[in-house]
Design a protein around this motif. Structure first.
Motif, PDB file in Angstrom:
ATOM      1  N   PHE A   1      10.033 -95.123  45.849  1.00 10.92           N
ATOM      2  CA  PHE A   1      11.290 -94.899  45.441  1.00 10.92           C
ATOM      3  C   PHE A   1      10.619 -93.683  44.888  1.00 10.92           C
ATOM      4  CE2 PHE A   1      13.112 -91.580  42.041  1.00 10.92           C
ATOM      5  CZ  PHE A   1      13.199 -91.800  42.782  1.00 10.92           C
ATOM      6  N   TRP A   2       9.452 -93.847  44.342  1.00  9.34           N
ATOM      7  CA  TRP A   2       8.027 -92.959  44.078  1.00  9.34           C
ATOM      8  C   TRP A   2       7.169 -92.338  45.241  1.00  9.34           C
ATOM      9  CZ3 TRP A   2       8.641 -90.127  39.385  1.00  9.34           C
ATOM     10  CH2 TRP A   2       9.061 -91.348  38.385  1.00  9.34           C
ATOM     11  N   GLN A   3       7.102 -93.242  46.521  1.00  6.04           N
ATOM     12  CA  GLN A   3       6.732 -93.365  47.238  1.00  6.04           C
ATOM     13  C   GLN A   3       7.584 -92.415  48.971  1.00  6.04           C
ATOM     14  OE1 GLN A   3       4.739 -96.000  49.330  1.00  6.04           O
ATOM     15  NE2 GLN A   3       4.405 -97.529  47.665  1.00  6.04           N
ATOM     16  N   LYS A   4       8.692 -92.671  48.554  1.00  7.72           N
ATOM     17  CA  LYS A   4       9.972 -91.355  49.398  1.00  7.72           C
ATOM     18  C   LYS A   4       9.585 -90.421  48.753  1.00  7.72           C
ATOM     19  CE  LYS A   4      11.130 -95.049  52.406  1.00  7.72           C
ATOM     20  NZ  LYS A   4      12.448 -96.279  52.229  1.00  7.72           N
ATOM     21  N   THR A   5       9.850 -90.024  47.519  1.00  6.97           N
ATOM     22  CA  THR A   5      10.544 -88.982  47.468  1.00  6.97           C
ATOM     23  C   THR A   5       9.359 -88.289  47.796  1.00  6.97           C
ATOM     24  OG1 THR A   5      10.431 -89.799  45.210  1.00  6.97           O
ATOM     25  CG2 THR A   5      12.992 -89.824  45.861  1.00  6.97           C
ATOM     26  N   GLY A   6       8.254 -88.279  47.829  1.00  7.40           N
ATOM     27  CA  GLY A   6       6.840 -87.824  47.664  1.00  7.40           C
ATOM     28  C   GLY A   6       6.347 -87.483  45.977  1.00  7.40           C
ATOM     29  N   LEU A   7       6.859 -88.488  45.162  1.00  6.68           N
ATOM     30  CA  LEU A   7       6.474 -88.002  43.898  1.00  6.68           C
ATOM     31  C   LEU A   7       5.443 -89.038  43.532  1.00  6.68           C
ATOM     32  CD1 LEU A   7       9.929 -86.866  42.601  1.00  6.68           C
ATOM     33  CD2 LEU A   7       8.106 -85.043  42.685  1.00  6.68           C
ATOM     34  N   GLU A   8       4.964 -90.076  44.099  1.00  2.00           N
ATOM     35  CA  GLU A   8       3.858 -90.366  44.039  1.00  2.00           C
ATOM     36  C   GLU A   8       2.598 -90.219  43.140  1.00  2.00           C
ATOM     37  OE1 GLU A   8       2.279 -93.158  46.989  1.00  2.00           O
ATOM     38  OE2 GLU A   8       1.201 -94.004  46.005  1.00  2.00           O
ATOM     39  N   TRP A   9       2.134 -88.949  42.956  1.00  2.57           N
ATOM     40  CA  TRP A   9       1.626 -88.805  42.533  1.00  2.57           C
ATOM     41  C   TRP A   9       1.721 -88.209  40.706  1.00  2.57           C
ATOM     42  CZ3 TRP A   9       3.177 -83.520  40.510  1.00  2.57           C
ATOM     43  CH2 TRP A   9       3.926 -82.705  40.800  1.00  2.57           C
ATOM     44  N   LEU A  10       2.872 -87.995  40.542  1.00  2.00           N
ATOM     45  CA  LEU A  10       3.219 -87.677  39.207  1.00  2.00           C
ATOM     46  C   LEU A  10       3.342 -89.143  38.338  1.00  2.00           C
ATOM     47  CD1 LEU A  10       5.092 -85.839  37.234  1.00  2.00           C
ATOM     48  CD2 LEU A  10       7.355 -86.512  38.929  1.00  2.00           C
ATOM     49  N   TYR A  11       4.232 -90.126  39.329  1.00  3.01           N
ATOM     50  CA  TYR A  11       3.771 -91.491  38.931  1.00  3.01           C
ATOM     51  C   TYR A  11       2.774 -91.170  38.002  1.00  3.01           C
ATOM     52  CZ  TYR A  11       4.466 -96.544  38.613  1.00  3.01           C
ATOM     53  OH  TYR A  11       5.099 -98.268  38.549  1.00  3.01           O
ATOM     54  N   ARG A  12       1.578 -91.820  39.478  1.00  2.13           N
ATOM     55  CA  ARG A  12       0.266 -91.849  39.153  1.00  2.13           C
ATOM     56  C   ARG A  12      -0.064 -90.757  37.456  1.00  2.13           C
ATOM     57  NH1 ARG A  12      -4.124 -92.037  43.891  1.00  2.13           N
ATOM     58  NH2 ARG A  12      -5.376 -93.521  42.941  1.00  2.13           N
ATOM     59  N   THR A  13       0.265 -90.168  37.537  1.00  5.36           N
ATOM     60  CA  THR A  13      -0.130 -89.446  36.580  1.00  5.36           C
ATOM     61  C   THR A  13       0.374 -89.514  35.237  1.00  5.36           C
ATOM     62  OG1 THR A  13      -0.246 -86.907  38.245  1.00  5.36           O
ATOM     63  CG2 THR A  13      -0.273 -86.585  35.859  1.00  5.36           C
ATOM     64  N   VAL A  14       1.403 -90.166  34.976  1.00  6.84           N
ATOM     65  CA  VAL A  14       1.599 -90.687  34.283  1.00  6.84           C
ATOM     66  C   VAL A  14       0.781 -91.683  34.150  1.00  6.84           C
ATOM     67  CG1 VAL A  14       4.204 -91.328  33.281  1.00  6.84           C
ATOM     68  CG2 VAL A  14       4.740 -89.585  34.747  1.00  6.84           C
ATOM     69  N   LYS A  15       1.276 -92.669  34.954  1.00  7.59           N
ATOM     70  CA  LYS A  15       0.520 -93.607  34.493  1.00  7.59           C
ATOM     71  C   LYS A  15      -1.335 -93.669  33.772  1.00  7.59           C
ATOM     72  CE  LYS A  15       3.319 -97.602  35.410  1.00  7.59           C
ATOM     73  NZ  LYS A  15       3.910 -98.396  34.958  1.00  7.59           N
ATOM     74  N   GLU A  16      -1.237 -93.164  34.966  1.00  9.74           N
ATOM     75  CA  GLU A  16      -3.038 -92.613  34.288  1.00  9.74           C
ATOM     76  C   GLU A  16      -3.274 -91.078  34.227  1.00  9.74           C
ATOM     77  OE1 GLU A  16      -5.604 -93.674  38.011  1.00  9.74           O
ATOM     78  OE2 GLU A  16      -4.032 -94.583  38.962  1.00  9.74           O
ATOM     79  N   PRO A  17      -2.986 -91.042  33.051  1.00  9.13           N
ATOM     80  CA  PRO A  17      -2.417 -89.637  32.796  1.00  9.13           C
ATOM     81  C   PRO A  17      -3.952 -88.377  32.220  1.00  9.13           C
ATOM     82  CG  PRO A  17      -2.541 -91.145  30.106  1.00  9.13           C
ATOM     83  CD  PRO A  17      -2.790 -91.840  31.267  1.00  9.13           C
ATOM     84  N   GLN A  18      -4.943 -89.658  32.752  1.00  4.98           N
ATOM     85  CA  GLN A  18      -6.584 -88.567  32.856  1.00  4.98           C
ATOM     86  C   GLN A  18      -6.212 -88.035  33.894  1.00  4.98           C
ATOM     87  OE1 GLN A  18      -6.104 -91.606  32.544  1.00  4.98           O
ATOM     88  NE2 GLN A  18      -7.258 -92.842  33.864  1.00  4.98           N
ATOM     89  N   ARG A  19      -5.617 -88.549  35.004  1.00  4.47           N
ATOM     90  CA  ARG A  19      -5.591 -87.723  36.366  1.00  4.47           C
ATOM     91  C   ARG A  19      -4.642 -86.050  36.651  1.00  4.47           C
ATOM     92  NH1 ARG A  19      -6.143 -91.315  40.383  1.00  4.47           N
ATOM     93  NH2 ARG A  19      -5.825 -89.749  42.118  1.00  4.47           N
ATOM     94  N   PHE A  20      -3.826 -85.931  35.042  1.00  2.00           N
ATOM     95  CA  PHE A  20      -3.483 -85.038  34.666  1.00  2.00           C
ATOM     96  C   PHE A  20      -4.214 -83.905  35.133  1.00  2.00           C
ATOM     97  CE2 PHE A  20      -1.462 -81.403  32.463  1.00  2.00           C
ATOM     98  CZ  PHE A  20       0.008 -81.559  32.846  1.00  2.00           C
ATOM     99  N   LYS A  21      -5.424 -83.871  34.655  1.00  2.00           N
ATOM    100  CA  LYS A  21      -6.703 -82.168  34.546  1.00  2.00           C
ATOM    101  C   LYS A  21      -6.176 -82.287  36.235  1.00  2.00           C
ATOM    102  CE  LYS A  21     -10.404 -82.475  32.268  1.00  2.00           C
ATOM    103  NZ  LYS A  21     -10.760 -83.255  31.218  1.00  2.00           N
ATOM    104  N   ARG A  22      -6.816 -83.553  36.341  1.00  2.00           N
ATOM    105  CA  ARG A  22      -7.261 -83.230  38.260  1.00  2.00           C
ATOM    106  C   ARG A  22      -6.036 -81.955  39.323  1.00  2.00           C
ATOM    107  NH1 ARG A  22      -9.317 -88.736  40.382  1.00  2.00           N
ATOM    108  NH2 ARG A  22      -8.274 -87.515  42.576  1.00  2.00           N
ATOM    109  N   ILE A  23      -5.078 -82.824  39.021  1.00  2.00           N
ATOM    110  CA  ILE A  23      -4.038 -82.278  39.657  1.00  2.00           C
ATOM    111  C   ILE A  23      -3.073 -81.147  39.712  1.00  2.00           C
ATOM    112  CG2 ILE A  23      -1.922 -82.918  40.057  1.00  2.00           C
ATOM    113  CD1 ILE A  23      -2.130 -85.243  40.469  1.00  2.00           C
ATOM    114  N   PHE A  24      -2.861 -80.675  37.611  1.00  2.00           N
ATOM    115  CA  PHE A  24      -2.277 -79.688  37.758  1.00  2.00           C
ATOM    116  C   PHE A  24      -4.466 -78.873  36.577  1.00  2.00           C
ATOM    117  CE2 PHE A  24       0.983 -82.260  36.680  1.00  2.00           C
ATOM    118  CZ  PHE A  24       2.243 -81.101  37.227  1.00  2.00           C
ATOM    119  N   PRO A  25      -4.195 -77.226  37.200  1.00  2.00           N
ATOM    120  CA  PRO A  25      -3.564 -76.835  38.209  1.00  2.00           C
ATOM    121  C   PRO A  25      -3.224 -77.089  39.238  1.00  2.00           C
ATOM    122  CG  PRO A  25      -4.837 -75.820  37.364  1.00  2.00           C
ATOM    123  CD  PRO A  25      -4.774 -76.421  35.999  1.00  2.00           C
ATOM    124  N   THR A  26      -4.091 -77.567  40.149  1.00  2.00           N
ATOM    125  CA  THR A  26      -4.296 -77.652  41.530  1.00  2.00           C
ATOM    126  C   THR A  26      -3.389 -77.799  42.166  1.00  2.00           C
ATOM    127  OG1 THR A  26      -6.476 -79.168  40.647  1.00  2.00           O
ATOM    128  CG2 THR A  26      -5.907 -78.277  42.908  1.00  2.00           C
TER     129      THR A  26
END
Ligand code: UDP
Length: 249
Positions: free
Chosen positions: A204-229
């Motif tokens: 579901f997350w892959q198809k809706t293009g929100l895989e990055w959001l799922y990964r960010t919730v699972k690995e909060p340290q990614r938050f800094k990388r993705i936002f505000p990029t």
């Protein structure tokens, strides 16, 4: 075959589907022309703007796959409907092709136990696969030259480098000069997934293009990388598209 590309914030991206992309890899393997594949996302574009080596890699890579959902949105803003080709899935297709056609592969990156498990799982999935080189991705500067020699001497047809960007892209571009007939692809955290240690987002997350959001919730340290990029990237694309429209008038 004509190569259709579109520029996003200064870098050309190939407009193709995964079948066409795989065809390009197959052609390169068959005629031994060699290539560097980049599975581009907004973070890499940002790295291109700030790191010289990454800038020249993004300008010279023979195949630039539209990976991140941010890239899909950017192309949409430019009026282009482009499917997202997930790097991890594309890399698996290359592996399958190598197993079927007898091409040799090298696996380089991730932690030792992850690498071992990845090798085992790939051999189970593709019994004919010929893995000629395998090494974890943790090494000192002084070991780097030996790694390059060892990869060269194992003469792989495809090198899968999983060190995260831009490290893997820089390594691949250096290696490309040493082994000009081989195909190189940077695949980030793919070994973590292939080993079974890390789960990909549910479909579901892959198809809706929100895989990055799922990964960010699972690995909060990614938050800094993705936002505000991501938002900054999209704002820059909107400005670029507006300028292009304005200039076209
Ligand atoms: N890694 C490595 N050597 C390093 C740094 C990272 O082998 O010096 C590996 C790490 O173990 C992981 C991968 O590189 O398997 C990077 O994964 P990440 O999720 O950061 O990459 P992404 O998919 O986001 O590009």
């Amino acid at each position: 075959m004509e190569q259709k590309r579109e520029k996003v914030l200064g870098y050309e991206i190939d407009l193709l589907n995964s079948v066409q992309a795989l065809e390009r890899v197959k052609n390169s393997l068959d005629d031994k022309s060699g290539m560097q594949i980049v599975t581009i996302n907004p973070e890499m574009i940002k790295q291109g703007h700030t790191i010289d080596a990454m800038n020249s890699i993004l300008n010279s890579a023979e195949l630039v796959i539209p990976d991140g959902v941010g890239i899909k949105i950017a192309l949409k803003l430019k009026g282009i409907n482009q499917e997202r080709i997930a790097g991890i899935e594309f890399a698996k297709k290359i592996i399958s092709m190598c197993a079927n056609s007898g091409y040799k592969i090298a696996l380089f990156g991730a932690k030792e136990e992850i690498l071992q498990k990845t090798g085992e799982n790939l051999m189970k999935e593709f019994p004919g696969l010929n893995i000629v080189y395998s090494r974890n991705g943790y090494f000192s500067k002084s070991e780097e030259q030996q790694i390059k020699e060892d990869i060269k001497n194992s003469v792989p047809d495809v090198v899968f480098t999983a060190l995260g960007a831009p490290k893997q892209e820089i390594f691949n571009s250096e290696m490309r000069k040493i082994l000009p007939q081989a195909v190189f692809i940077g695949i980030g955290g793919s070994f973590d997934v292939w080993s079974g240690v890390v789960q990909r987002a549910p479909v579901f997350w892959q198809k809706t293009g929100l895989e990055w959001l799922y990964r960010t919730v699972k690995e909060p340290q990614r938050f800094k990388r993705i936002f505000p990029t991501l938002p900054i990237f999209l704002i820059k694309v909107i400005i670029e598209v507006t300028k292009e429209k304005f200039c076209a008038k």
